[in-house]
Design a protein around this motif. Structure first.
Motif, PDB file in Angstrom:
ATOM      1  N   LYS A  44     101.760 -50.309 -36.553  1.00 15.23           N
ATOM      2  CA  LYS A  44     101.641 -51.617 -35.908  1.00 15.23           C
ATOM      3  C   LYS A  44     102.778 -52.556 -36.273  1.00 15.23           C
ATOM      4  CE  LYS A  44      98.578 -55.626 -35.445  1.00 15.23           C
ATOM      5  NZ  LYS A  44      97.250 -56.212 -35.745  1.00 15.23           N
ATOM      6  N   GLN A  45     103.010 -52.769 -37.574  1.00 10.75           N
ATOM      7  CA  GLN A  45     104.031 -53.728 -37.970  1.00 10.75           C
ATOM      8  C   GLN A  45     105.430 -53.259 -37.596  1.00 10.75           C
ATOM      9  OE1 GLN A  45     103.308 -56.865 -39.071  1.00 10.75           O
ATOM     10  NE2 GLN A  45     105.476 -57.169 -38.638  1.00 10.75           N
ATOM     11  N   THR A  58      98.027 -47.349 -31.047  1.00  7.92           N
ATOM     12  CA  THR A  58      98.300 -48.502 -31.910  1.00  7.92           C
ATOM     13  C   THR A  58      99.002 -49.620 -31.138  1.00  7.92           C
ATOM     14  OG1 THR A  58      98.459 -47.125 -33.896  1.00  7.92           O
ATOM     15  CG2 THR A  58      99.540 -49.287 -33.963  1.00  7.92           C
ATOM     16  N   HIS A  59     100.083 -49.258 -30.453  1.00 10.64           N
ATOM     17  CA  HIS A  59     100.908 -50.273 -29.794  1.00 10.64           C
ATOM     18  C   HIS A  59     100.200 -50.937 -28.618  1.00 10.64           C
ATOM     19  CE1 HIS A  59     104.058 -49.007 -32.402  1.00 10.64           C
ATOM     20  NE2 HIS A  59     104.317 -47.871 -31.771  1.00 10.64           N
ATOM     21  N   LYS A  62      98.557 -55.724 -25.458  1.00  7.61           N
ATOM     22  CA  LYS A  62      97.510 -56.500 -24.779  1.00  7.61           C
ATOM     23  C   LYS A  62      97.438 -57.912 -25.357  1.00  7.61           C
ATOM     24  CE  LYS A  62      94.528 -52.694 -23.280  1.00  7.61           C
ATOM     25  NZ  LYS A  62      93.195 -52.038 -23.431  1.00  7.61           N
ATOM     26  N   ASP A  63      97.545 -58.013 -26.676  1.00  9.22           N
ATOM     27  CA  ASP A  63      97.539 -59.331 -27.314  1.00  9.22           C
ATOM     28  C   ASP A  63      98.743 -60.155 -26.865  1.00  9.22           C
ATOM     29  OD1 ASP A  63      95.210 -58.784 -28.671  1.00  9.22           O
ATOM     30  OD2 ASP A  63      96.212 -58.230 -30.558  1.00  9.22           O
ATOM     31  N   LYS A  66     111.172 -51.025 -24.374  1.00 11.68           N
ATOM     32  CA  LYS A  66     110.105 -50.174 -24.907  1.00 11.68           C
ATOM     33  C   LYS A  66     109.954 -50.348 -26.418  1.00 11.68           C
ATOM     34  CE  LYS A  66     111.432 -46.760 -21.412  1.00 11.68           C
ATOM     35  NZ  LYS A  66     112.835 -47.181 -21.141  1.00 11.68           N
ATOM     36  N   VAL A  67     108.807 -49.898 -26.907  1.00 14.03           N
ATOM     37  CA  VAL A  67     108.598 -49.762 -28.343  1.00 14.03           C
ATOM     38  C   VAL A  67     108.617 -48.273 -28.655  1.00 14.03           C
ATOM     39  CG1 VAL A  67     106.073 -49.951 -28.042  1.00 14.03           C
ATOM     40  CG2 VAL A  67     107.099 -50.285 -30.298  1.00 14.03           C
ATOM     41  N   TRP A  68     109.384 -47.898 -29.670  1.00 18.52           N
ATOM     42  CA  TRP A  68     109.638 -46.483 -29.949  1.00 18.52           C
ATOM     43  C   TRP A  68     109.604 -46.254 -31.466  1.00 18.52           C
ATOM     44  CZ3 TRP A  68     114.619 -43.898 -31.309  1.00 18.52           C
ATOM     45  CH2 TRP A  68     114.542 -42.500 -31.187  1.00 18.52           C
TER      46      TRP A  68
END
Length: 309
Positions: free
Chosen positions: A123-124, A155-156, A161-162, A117-119
Motif C-alpha cells: 500500500k505505502q 491492495t492498490h 477508490k479512496d 499506472k502504479v507498478w
C-alpha cells in the motif's frame, strides 16, 4: 511488455507505404474536414477521442533538445488533430517525466488526458510511487490511474477508490499486455471495481473477442487497447504487400489505419494507444480516428485477408 520488432524497423523494409503517412496534421484535417471521432466513457459519459498515444520506449529519452524535439512535434500534432489520451507508467523509464516537461511547456497541458499506472507491491509503496508520478507528470489531478499488469491489484484498488472519492484521480483502471491475463481482467471488469480496463488486442491476436470486449461493454467499463500492431509483427507480416483495393471503401489508405480501424470498429473500444516518437507515424495513426469505420462485413473481410497471408 515485450520488445520485439519495432514499427520503425519494420517500415524500413516495406515498399508499400502510402502518401497518407507523409501528410501533415493540417493536411489531414483539411482532407477530412471534421474532427476525430469520440466515444463515451460509460461511467461518466465524458467523450474521449478514439486514438491516443502510448509512451513505452519512445518517451524514455534524456533532457537534451535533440532527444526531445521529435516528441515535441508529436505532441503538437496530437493536440492539433484532437488526440488527448497519453498513457505512461513508472515502468517506462523517464517517460512520465518527459511527458510532464513537454506538456507543461507546450501551452496545451490541460488539453490532454493523462493516464499512468502504479507498478509496485504494498500500500505505502504504491502511494509513494503514485505521488511521484504526479510530480513527474506535473499534475495536481490525474485523469486515469491504472494498476499495471495486475500487480498487487487487490491492495492498490482500495487506494484508488479512496483517491477517486477525494478527487485526486478521475478514473480507476487496471491493465495487462498478455492474453494469459484476459480471464482475470474479465473477472475484475464484471466485479464493477474499475472504470477502465486496458489490454492487448489486434487483428492477429484476437482473444479479446471471445468474451473480454463484450464483458467490458456489458458492464460499463471503458476499454483502452495496447499492442495494436502486435509489437510490430503486423508490419513484418505485410512486408512487400499492397493494401487490398476494397480497403478504400473504409477510407483506409495505409497499413497502420487498416490495423487500427479493425480495432476501432468494435464499439466496446474507447481508445487505442499505439506508441511512436515519429510525427509522421503519429499523424498516420490518428488518421484512423477520422472517416468511416468498417461494418461487420468489413471486419470479417479484413480478418480473412490477414489470415490468408
Amino acid at each position: 511488455m515485450k520488445n520485439q520488432l519495432s514499427r520503425r524497423e519494420a517500415l524500413s523494409h516495406i515498399c508499400t507505404l502510402t502518401s497518407a503517412v507523409a501528410l501533415s496534421a493540417s493536411e489531414l484535417m483539411a482532407n477530412n474536414q471534421q474532427t476525430m471521432m469520440l466515444r463515451e466513457i460509460p461511467s461518466s459519459k465524458e467523450k474521449l477521442p478514439l486514438v491516443g498515444l502510448g509512451s513505452w520506449i519512445q518517451f524514455d529519452v534524456g533532457k537534451s533538445d535533440d532527444e526531445r524535439q521529435g516528441l515535441v512535434q508529436v505532441l503538437k500534432s496530437m493536440n492539433s488533430l484532437g488526440g488527448k489520451l497519453i498513457d505512461s507508467s513508472p515502468m517506462y523509464g523517464r517517460a512520465e517525466e518527459v511527458i510532464g516537461d513537454l506538456t507543461a511547456g507546450s501551452g496545451n497541458a490541460d488539453k490532454f488526458f493523462y493516464a499512468t499506472k502504479v507498478w509496485t507491491t504494498g500500500k505505502q509503496a504504491g502511494i509513494d510511487q503514485m505521488n511521484e508520478s504526479f510530480r513527474k507528470m506535473k499534475r495536481k489531478k490525474m485523469d486515469l490511474m491504472q494498476i499495471h499488469n495486475l500487480q498487487d491489484w487487490q491492495t492498490h484498488i482500495k487506494t484508488l477508490k479512496d483517491w477517486k472519492e477525494q478527487g485526486k484521480i478521475r478514473y480507476v483502471g487496471i491493465t495487462h499486455y498478455a492474453v494469459s491475463a484476459h480471464e482475470e481482467l474479465e473477472r475484475i471488469v464484471k466485479s464493477g471495481a474499475v472504470d477502465f480496463v486496458q489490454f492487448n488486442y489486434s487483428i492477429k491476436v484476437r482473444n479479446a473477442e471471445k468474451s473480454l470486449l463484450k464483458a467490458a461493454k456489458d458492464h460499463g467499463v471503458a476499454v483502452i487497447i495496447n499492442e495494436p500492431f502486435d509489437s510490430g509483427n503486423l508490419f513484418k507480416l505485410i512486408k512487400g504487400k499492397s493494401l487490398p483495393a476494397w480497403a478504400a471503401d473504409y477510407e483506409i489508405n495505409s497499413w497502420a489505419r487498416f490495423f487500427l480501424k479493425y480495432i476501432l470498429a468494435n464499439q466496446a473500444v474507447n481508445c487505442v494507444i499505439p506508441g511512436t516518437s515519429d510525427e509522421k507515424h503519429l499523424i498516420d495513426n490518428l488518421g484512423a480516428g477520422f472517416g468511416k469505420l468498417p461494418d461487420e462485413a468489413g471486419i470479417a473481410k479484413m480478418a480473412r485477408f490477414i489470415e490468408s497471408i
